[in-house]
Design a protein around this motif. Structure first.
Motif, PDB file in Angstrom:
ATOM      1  N   GLU A  65       3.526 -18.552  11.136  1.00  0.00           N
ATOM      2  CA  GLU A  65       3.168 -18.448  12.552  1.00  0.00           C
ATOM      3  C   GLU A  65       4.417 -18.667  13.400  1.00  0.00           C
ATOM      4  OE1 GLU A  65      -0.660 -19.778  14.187  1.00  0.00           O
ATOM      5  OE2 GLU A  65       0.504 -21.230  15.353  1.00  0.00           O
ATOM      6  N   ARG A 101       0.588 -14.835  14.522  1.00  0.00           N
ATOM      7  CA  ARG A 101       0.424 -15.285  13.136  1.00  0.00           C
ATOM      8  C   ARG A 101       0.276 -14.100  12.178  1.00  0.00           C
ATOM      9  NH1 ARG A 101      -0.623 -18.951   9.649  1.00  0.00           N
ATOM     10  NH2 ARG A 101      -2.167 -18.609   8.013  1.00  0.00           N
ATOM     11  N   THR A 115       5.883 -19.501  17.154  1.00  0.00           N
ATOM     12  CA  THR A 115       5.452 -20.182  18.370  1.00  0.00           C
ATOM     13  C   THR A 115       6.569 -20.116  19.405  1.00  0.00           C
ATOM     14  OG1 THR A 115       4.159 -21.716  17.001  1.00  0.00           O
ATOM     15  CG2 THR A 115       4.492 -22.316  19.314  1.00  0.00           C
ATOM     16  N   THR A 124       1.708 -17.512  20.772  1.00  0.00           N
ATOM     17  CA  THR A 124       1.813 -17.533  19.308  1.00  0.00           C
ATOM     18  C   THR A 124       1.502 -16.162  18.707  1.00  0.00           C
ATOM     19  OG1 THR A 124      -0.499 -18.196  19.032  1.00  0.00           O
ATOM     20  CG2 THR A 124       1.142 -19.960  19.189  1.00  0.00           C
TER      21      THR A 124
END
Length: 338
Positions: free
Chosen positions: A182, A201, A184, A199
């Motif tokens: 992920e 993912r 961020t 974010t």
């Protein structure tokens, strides 16, 4: 997998005579029974065609046993590689924990929180006479990194830059099993959106292997833009409309929102088609979808493998120069070998 679609019954069928309906069914069945038995041979022919499609069916049994042994070896290799991926993921987690404090200190330097400490250590202080306005931290750090990298730089528009000035840090967290990660993005308050964190993912079962990535899923996020005027992914367009019928001859101007290019579109996840949808697509459409996911993942990998680990190199441009040198050396070696 999507559930099979069960179409509703057609209410108009109820108006038909049941006997007629059944008679049609019976006629079909009787016709099948009176057909030439050769129809059964056709089914057998289909089976033969299936056998023709399987190259293994033409091998002698003793050779098939050898092929089965090869399959056992391949399965054993897969089990070993699965164990390798687990151990590699654990090793990467261990060293990621050692690297994380360095990234934290980098963020403090970029933001200006270590200005005084670094000045004290280096014995260098800003001269107010030469610099009436003293700069904090490292100005334009992340937006410069992204602009200098080919994958991210080519999707950044001029109007994205002011917003990207508020990007203060980017982090990547790999899954414990090594099969996903992920990204961020941390932002300071800005004029464009309310979010302070964005974010994205990825689930990639073979992430630890050098093979072509098999992307299982991608999850983006929606940006909470403050208003339409500050939404960098769309623009207002005025269009003239001419009336029809009773309004013939009248003209009105309307304002519509249309999509425009922006770095921030990348936070939207590409649409992953279902297996049923893929079956309806032609080769060109499948290739187009694969290209979309490939381009999207290339940007994610640029952050994960290059921009985050060596941000300062991309800020100064040295990483870009190094990459160009490596490409030139590879091209030169290829020419010599050819």
């Amino acid at each position: 997998m999507a559930e099979a679609y069960d179409p509703p019954e057609n209410p108009y069928l109820d108006d038909h005579d049941d006997d007629d309906e059944n008679q049609e069914d019976y006629d079909d069945e009787e016709g099948s029974e009176n057909d030439d038995p050769a129809g059964e041979e056709d089914l057998g022919d289909d089976d033969d065609e299936d056998d023709d499609d399987d190259p293994m069916m033409h091998l002698p049994e003793y050779v098939l046993k050898r092929v089965e042994k090869l399959k056992e070896l391949s399965s054993a290799r897969d089990a070993i590689m699965e164990e390798y991926m687990k151990e590699r993921a654990a090793l990467e987690q261990r060293f990621a924990a050692q690297v994380e404090p360095l990234y934290e200190e980098r963020q403090l330097i970029v933001s200006g929180e270590m200005d005084h400490a670094i000045s004290q250590e280096a014995g260098v202080k800003p001269d107010p006479e030469d610099e009436p306005e003293v700069l904090n931290g490292v100005p334009h750090f992340w937006v410069t990194c992204l602009s200098n990298h080919e994958s991210t730089g080519e999707i950044i528009q001029e109007y994205d830059v002011d917003c990207l000035e508020s990007l203060k840090d980017v982090k990547c967290t790999d899954d414990a099993d090594g099969k996903g990660f992920e990204l961020t993005f941390y932002f300071t308050p800005n004029d464009y959106f309310h979010d302070t964190v964005l974010t994205k993912r990825y689930e990639v079962p073979n992430l630890a292997l050098p093979d072509e990535p098999m992307i299982k899923s991608v999850k983006g996020c929606s940006i909470q833009w403050k208003d339409d005027d500050h939404n960098l992914t769309q623009t207002k367009v005025q269009k003239r409309q001419r009336g029809k019928g009773k309004r013939a001859g009248q003209v009105r101007t309307i304002t519509k929102l249309e999509k425009k290019e922006s770095f921030f579109h990348w936070f939207e996840a590409p649409n992953m088609p279902t297996n049923e949808q893929v079956e309806t697509l032609d080769e060109e459409e499948v290739d187009a979808i694969e290209q979309i996911f490939s381009d999207d993942f290339d940007i994610a990998q640029a952050f994960r493998s290059e921009l985050i680990p060596n941000a300062v190199g991309w800020y100064t441009g040295e990483a870009n120069e190094q990459m160009m040198m490596e490409l030139m050396e590879a091209a030169s070696a290829l020419e010599e070998s050819g």
